[in-house]
Design a protein around this motif. Structure first.
Motif, PDB file in Angstrom:
ATOM      1  N   ASN A   1      -3.217  14.126   6.663  1.00 39.70           N
ATOM      2  CA  ASN A   1      -4.239  13.818   7.670  1.00 39.70           C
ATOM      3  C   ASN A   1      -4.810  12.419   7.554  1.00 39.70           C
ATOM      4  O   ASN A   1      -5.415  11.927   8.502  1.00 39.70           O
ATOM      5  CB  ASN A   1      -5.386  14.847   7.609  1.00 39.70           C
ATOM      6  N   VAL A   2      -4.625  11.740   6.412  1.00 39.22           N
ATOM      7  CA  VAL A   2      -5.160  10.373   6.298  1.00 39.22           C
ATOM      8  C   VAL A   2      -4.073   9.295   6.317  1.00 39.22           C
ATOM      9  O   VAL A   2      -4.383   8.107   6.230  1.00 39.22           O
ATOM     10  CB  VAL A   2      -6.106  10.182   5.080  1.00 39.22           C
TER      11      VAL A   2
ATOM     12  N   ASP B   1      -5.167  21.141  10.398  1.00 40.76           N
ATOM     13  CA  ASP B   1      -5.872  19.868  10.589  1.00 40.76           C
ATOM     14  C   ASP B   1      -5.618  18.893   9.439  1.00 40.76           C
ATOM     15  O   ASP B   1      -5.921  17.703   9.549  1.00 40.76           O
ATOM     16  CB  ASP B   1      -7.379  20.090  10.827  1.00 40.76           C
ATOM     17  N   ILE B   2      -5.048  19.365   8.327  1.00 38.26           N
ATOM     18  CA  ILE B   2      -4.735  18.454   7.208  1.00 38.26           C
ATOM     19  C   ILE B   2      -3.225  18.177   7.123  1.00 38.26           C
ATOM     20  O   ILE B   2      -2.811  17.061   6.841  1.00 38.26           O
ATOM     21  CB  ILE B   2      -5.234  19.007   5.851  1.00 38.26           C
TER      22      ILE B   2
ATOM     23  N   VAL C   1       0.871  -1.178   0.000  1.00 44.81           N
ATOM     24  CA  VAL C   1       0.000   0.000   0.000  1.00 44.81           C
ATOM     25  C   VAL C   1       0.907   1.226   0.000  1.00 44.81           C
ATOM     26  O   VAL C   1       1.785   1.369   0.856  1.00 44.81           O
ATOM     27  CB  VAL C   1      -0.940   0.002   1.226  1.00 44.81           C
ATOM     28  N   ASP C   2       0.705   2.085  -0.983  1.00 45.27           N
ATOM     29  CA  ASP C   2       1.555   3.256  -1.164  1.00 45.27           C
ATOM     30  C   ASP C   2       0.693   4.488  -0.871  1.00 45.27           C
ATOM     31  O   ASP C   2      -0.255   4.781  -1.601  1.00 45.27           O
ATOM     32  CB  ASP C   2       2.067   3.247  -2.612  1.00 45.27           C
ATOM     33  N   ILE C   3       1.023   5.211   0.213  1.00 37.91           N
ATOM     34  CA  ILE C   3       0.159   6.306   0.678  1.00 37.91           C
ATOM     35  C   ILE C   3       0.693   7.652   0.174  1.00 37.91           C
ATOM     36  O   ILE C   3       1.740   8.137   0.630  1.00 37.91           O
ATOM     37  CB  ILE C   3       0.064   6.297   2.218  1.00 37.91           C
TER      38      ILE C   3
ATOM     39  N   ILE D   1       4.090  -1.186   3.561  1.00 34.24           N
ATOM     40  CA  ILE D   1       3.608   0.197   3.397  1.00 34.24           C
ATOM     41  C   ILE D   1       4.736   1.164   3.054  1.00 34.24           C
ATOM     42  O   ILE D   1       5.717   1.282   3.790  1.00 34.24           O
ATOM     43  CB  ILE D   1       2.937   0.700   4.701  1.00 34.24           C
ATOM     44  N   LEU D   2       4.548   1.857   1.931  1.00 33.91           N
ATOM     45  CA  LEU D   2       5.385   3.013   1.598  1.00 33.91           C
ATOM     46  C   LEU D   2       4.511   4.231   1.872  1.00 33.91           C
ATOM     47  O   LEU D   2       3.432   4.355   1.282  1.00 33.91           O
ATOM     48  CB  LEU D   2       5.805   2.949   0.125  1.00 33.91           C
ATOM     49  N   CYS D   3       4.950   5.098   2.799  1.00 34.81           N
ATOM     50  CA  CYS D   3       4.111   6.246   3.164  1.00 34.81           C
ATOM     51  C   CYS D   3       4.884   7.532   2.891  1.00 34.81           C
ATOM     52  O   CYS D   3       6.048   7.661   3.272  1.00 34.81           O
ATOM     53  CB  CYS D   3       3.740   6.172   4.642  1.00 34.81           C
ATOM     54  N   GLU D   4       4.210   8.475   2.248  1.00 32.20           N
ATOM     55  CA  GLU D   4       4.846   9.779   2.027  1.00 32.20           C
ATOM     56  C   GLU D   4       5.089  10.471   3.364  1.00 32.20           C
ATOM     57  O   GLU D   4       4.494  10.145   4.379  1.00 32.20           O
ATOM     58  CB  GLU D   4       3.991  10.640   1.076  1.00 32.20           C
ATOM     59  N   LYS D   5       6.009  11.414   3.343  1.00 34.17           N
ATOM     60  CA  LYS D   5       6.364  12.180   4.535  1.00 34.17           C
ATOM     61  C   LYS D   5       5.499  13.418   4.642  1.00 34.17           C
ATOM     62  O   LYS D   5       4.944  13.816   3.612  1.00 34.17           O
ATOM     63  CB  LYS D   5       7.840  12.540   4.542  1.00 34.17           C
ATOM     64  N   PRO D   6       5.373  14.082   5.785  1.00 31.97           N
ATOM     65  CA  PRO D   6       5.781  13.563   7.080  1.00 31.97           C
ATOM     66  C   PRO D   6       4.862  12.408   7.469  1.00 31.97           C
ATOM     67  O   PRO D   6       3.752  12.314   6.951  1.00 31.97           O
ATOM     68  CB  PRO D   6       5.606  14.765   8.009  1.00 31.97           C
ATOM     69  N   LEU D   7       5.325  11.545   8.393  1.00 30.27           N
ATOM     70  CA  LEU D   7       4.587  10.311   8.653  1.00 30.27           C
ATOM     71  C   LEU D   7       3.145  10.566   9.070  1.00 30.27           C
ATOM     72  O   LEU D   7       2.243   9.854   8.620  1.00 30.27           O
ATOM     73  CB  LEU D   7       5.327   9.500   9.731  1.00 30.27           C
TER      74      LEU D   7
END
Ligand SMILES: NC(=O)c1ccc[n+]([C@@H]2O[C@H](COP(=O)([O-])OP(=O)(O)OC[C@H]3O[C@@H](n4cnc5c(N)ncnc54)[C@H](O)[C@@H]3O)[C@@H](O)[C@H]2O)c1
Length: 392
Positions: free
Chosen positions: A84-85, A180-181, A77-79, A100-106
């Protein structure tokens, strides 16, 4: 060769960069650790999801990211959504056993970062946070020099990430200006890349003393979720709303090994585009890097004779880190795409070889703790200790 099925969430700027990397990785690094297959792309905006599936060559699209989590054939899963999500998606992906590959910031908060780290750890999935700039070959060469002791004991450092795309007050209020986002402004968006590089090169940050400022308190509201990064402007008659994050962040940092330095991040520095720099001074020499000249590493060695000591330029090429897969001639041109291709290669390798890779969710969480201390210090205006990563 094993195929890794990719489910990518968020069809904007980063979706493009990651999609190019999935396609390009086996062309550069062969034999590839695995062949990425672009299975599904998700975006809440149906037109964006549909277009992205066609443009980026995904087999299918959806408007609900849960479809990716619930698909038993998806491996990764590549975010690539706004910040915020990240947490909700990553925790669900970890519980479904997906890498999981997640974009920064975590994440938005340190408690979210902790939950993400523990969910991945407890479910034994591989993670990576997309701080891709540290994978520039010249930055990897700096790491090699430091590890070999070529510049001796590190004494001090300075780092910057300066841009100007939001310096115009008519540059719109996208998600990057809404707490908030996004969580924080210049700090989370760009400052964290420099924190990642200097933490990687120098060592763990233990305390910080920071200042932040918001120079443009209101901006014209941008319609649509995807951030145009200042490329569309609001007019004088546009509806304006408040910015509740920092435009600029500047801090001193002390490291566990005694080194100290300064880091500066702003998106309002006219004339600077993607000015990511660091200079590291050691007892035996210095290293200097500027991403706008990313084929080059500047190095100076104290042991050189008095009559020839000074910075020399080393152009990265086939004999340098990742050189075997990149281009056969030094200085042919490393780009943003290459950093994402290397990131993709290292992540696929970690999955296939069942090994940890850095920066992972633990590193992303550690950087959230540093960011938290920076924002706290900017409020109290005193030195603030960075909390330690909680292991359970
Ligand atoms: N590593 C880097 O150099 C780098 C550069 C830019 C952005 N980023 C990071 O990448 C992430 C995405 O940034 P971007 O510039 O691609 O953003 P973007 O605004 O270009 O695109 C974000 C997309 O996510 C979609 N989206 C929002 N909420 C969603 C949801 N719940 N489900 C599915 N889709 C959703 C939006 O509709 C939009 O199309 C951010 O975390 C950002 O900080 C990293």
């Amino acid at each position: 060769m094993k195929t890794l099925n990719i489910g990518l969430i968020g069809a904007g700027f980063m979706a493009k960069a990651h999609s190019v990397a999935y396609a390009g990785m086996p062309m550069f690094f062969w034999p590839a650790p695995a062949i990425p297959f672009k299975k599904t792309i998700a975006d809440i905006n149906e037109a964006a999801a549909r277009d992205a599936a066609e443009k980026f060559a995904f087999a299918s699209y959806t408007t609900d990211w849960h479809d990716i989590i619930n698909d038993p054939d998806i491996d990764v899963v590549d975010i690539c959504t706004p910040n915020n999500v990240h947490a909700e998606i990553a925790i669900a992906a970890a519980r479904s056993g997906k890498h999981i590959l997640c974009e920064k910031p975590l994440s938005l908060t340190t408690s979210q970062a902790k939950e993400m780290y523990l969910a991945a750890k407890n479910n034994h999935v591989k993670t990576m946070v997309a701080f891709n700039y540290r994978r520039t070959p010249a930055v990897q060469l700096a790491k090699k020099y430091i590890e070999e002791g070529a510049i001796g004991k590190i004494l001090d450092f300075r780092g910057t990430y300066l841009q100007d795309w939001s310096a115009d007050p008519d540059s719109p209020l996208s998600w990057r200006f809404q707490k908030d986002i996004c969580g924080s402004g210049a700090l989370g968006d760009i400052g964290t890349h420099v924190v990642d590089m200097l933490r990687y090169l120098v060592g763990e940050f233990t305390s910080v003393n920071a200042r932040t400022a918001t120079y443009i308190p209101e901006r014209p509201v941008q319609s649509g979720m995807s951030d145009s990064l200042g490329n569309t402007k609001g007019g004088a008659d546009s509806i304006r709303q408040s910015v509740d994050v920092d435009d600029q962040c500047c801090f001193m940092a002390e490291c566990a090994n005694g080194a100290f330095g300064t880091i500066e991040a702003t998106r309002n520095a006219w004339g600077r585009n993607n000015y990511i720099t660091f200079e590291i001074h050691g007892s035996e020499g210095s290293i200097c890097f500027n991403y706008e000249r990313r084929d080059e590493l500047q190095v100076c060695f104290a042991k050189d004779g008095d009559d020839r000591r000074g910075f020399r330029t080393v152009y990265t090429g086939p004999c340098h880190p990742y050189g075997e897969g990149l281009w056969p001639i030094p200085a042919l041109g490393i780009g943003y795409t290459e950093t994402k291709i290397i990131e993709c290669y290292d992540f696929c390798k970690a999955i296939m070889q069942d090994q940890e890779v850095s920066p992972n969710f633990r590193d992303g969480y550690a950087i959230e703790l540093i960011s938290d201390a920076i924002l706290e210090s900017a409020k109290t205006r005193v030195w603030t200790k960075v909390k330690e990563v909680a292991e359970n």
